[in-house]
Scaffold this active site. Structure first.
Site: not given
Length: 324
Positions: A22, A150, A239-240, A269, A308
């Site tokens: 996408n 998707e 976060g765990s 992902d 990122s």
């Protein structure tokens, strides 16, 4: 930590990913508009996305031989998406070109991080079973197959069947979440990746009243997951960390990497792509999951999804320098 990060040097396996690509149209606004209202936003950004594209890019950046199977349209976004995946090291030679628009999302984000997302499948809806048949030999050259939802469910199921029957491990990410999965798809998938809230819905399990999932009866959950049809599963806990379930009794908690997060877009992902890369390279599921925690953590320190993602050198350097 050093021992986990060193696992990245083992990544060299062949990963196949069937699914979506996408172009993400993203704009920030002070607040989300009310129905019928117009608000002024910031600069529009167009970023590469799609869960499958993200997963393939993450796997390739850390050293896997990742190949994506999917479709783009005949618009300018097609070259943009393919170019960004190629930059990440993904084999894009099997992507189908069809008439019409490529897949897109339109995303509005306010100052508090709340967002609205509209997904237009576009060319992703044309990743059909007939296309898979033309790509059979290339698909079967993979050591592991990654799937999400998707793409048309019949295509996802056909891909799982093809690879599972050939002895290729199949990892399903139940995202976008569907509580009702075809039994045939369950039968042909070897491992499920899902978050804790989705898992509770899937298995009809009550969430802990205090929100502390680490105190839940995970042996009971593993047995329920096994009964549902998945002998192996990874349940992410934010976060765990995450829980790795194997069989009806084996449970292992994996700690999350602690990082100063800037943007969690695409981190799930990155996690999935790393697990795929690890499995394809012969790593045990627990080791794949532990490494995925660090790769996804690194992604959270930067903005965007594919933008990122780090390569093995960047990720190793970051965590050794910060001593997480």
């Amino acid at each position: 930590m050093d021992e986990i990060i060193s696992l990245i040097d083992s990544i060299n396996g062949a990963v196949g990913v069937v699914g979506s690509m996408n172009a993400d149209y993203t704009v920030t606004t002070p607040r989300l508009p009310e129905p019928g209202e117009t608000v002024t936003g910031g600069q529009l950004e167009i970023l590469p996305g799609g869960k499958s594209g993200n997963q393939a890019a993450a796997a390739a950046r850390i050293g896997a031989k990742a190949t994506i199977f999917g479709a783009v349209g005949d618009d300018s976004n097609a070259d943009f998406l393919i170019g960004k995946l190629a930059e990440a090291g993904v084999d894009t030679s099997h992507i189908r070109h069809v008439a019409g628009a490529s897949g897109t999302t339109v995303i509005t984000v306010d100052d508090h991080g709340e967002n609205t997302i509209v997904y237009s499948p576009g060319s992703n809806a044309q990743v059909d079973v007939a296309y898979l048949e033309t790509q059979k030999d290339a698909l079967l050259a993979s050591s592991v197959l990654g799937l999400c939802l998707e793409s048309p469910i019949e295509t996802v199921t056909a891909a799982a069947k093809l690879c599972h029957n050939a002895g290729i491990k199949v990892l399903l990410n139940d995202s976008p979440f569907q509580a009702e999965l075809p039994q045939e798809l369950i039968d042909y998938c070897d491992i499920l990746l899902i978050n804790e809230h989705e898992m509770a819905q899937l298995l009809a399990i009550h969430e802990p009243e205090n929100g502390d999932w680490l105190s839940a009866d995970w042996r009971h959950i593993a047995a329920a997951m096994n009964e549902f049809g998945f002998r192996e599963a990874i349940v992410t806990l934010g976060g765990s960390g995450s829980m790795v379930l194997s069989g009806d009794k084996s449970v292992k908690h994996i700690e999350a990497a602690k990082v100063p997060a800037k943007d969690t877009t695409g981190c799930g992902d990155a996690f999935m792509g790393t697990v795929l890369a690890g499995l394809a390279s012969g790593l045990p599921l627990q080791d794949c999951t532990a490494l995925a925690s660090y790769v996804a953590g690194y992604a959270a320190t930067n903005y965007g999804a594919q933008a990122s993602y780090g390569n093995s050198e960047q990720i190793r350097k970051y965590f050794i320098t910060t001593k997480q």
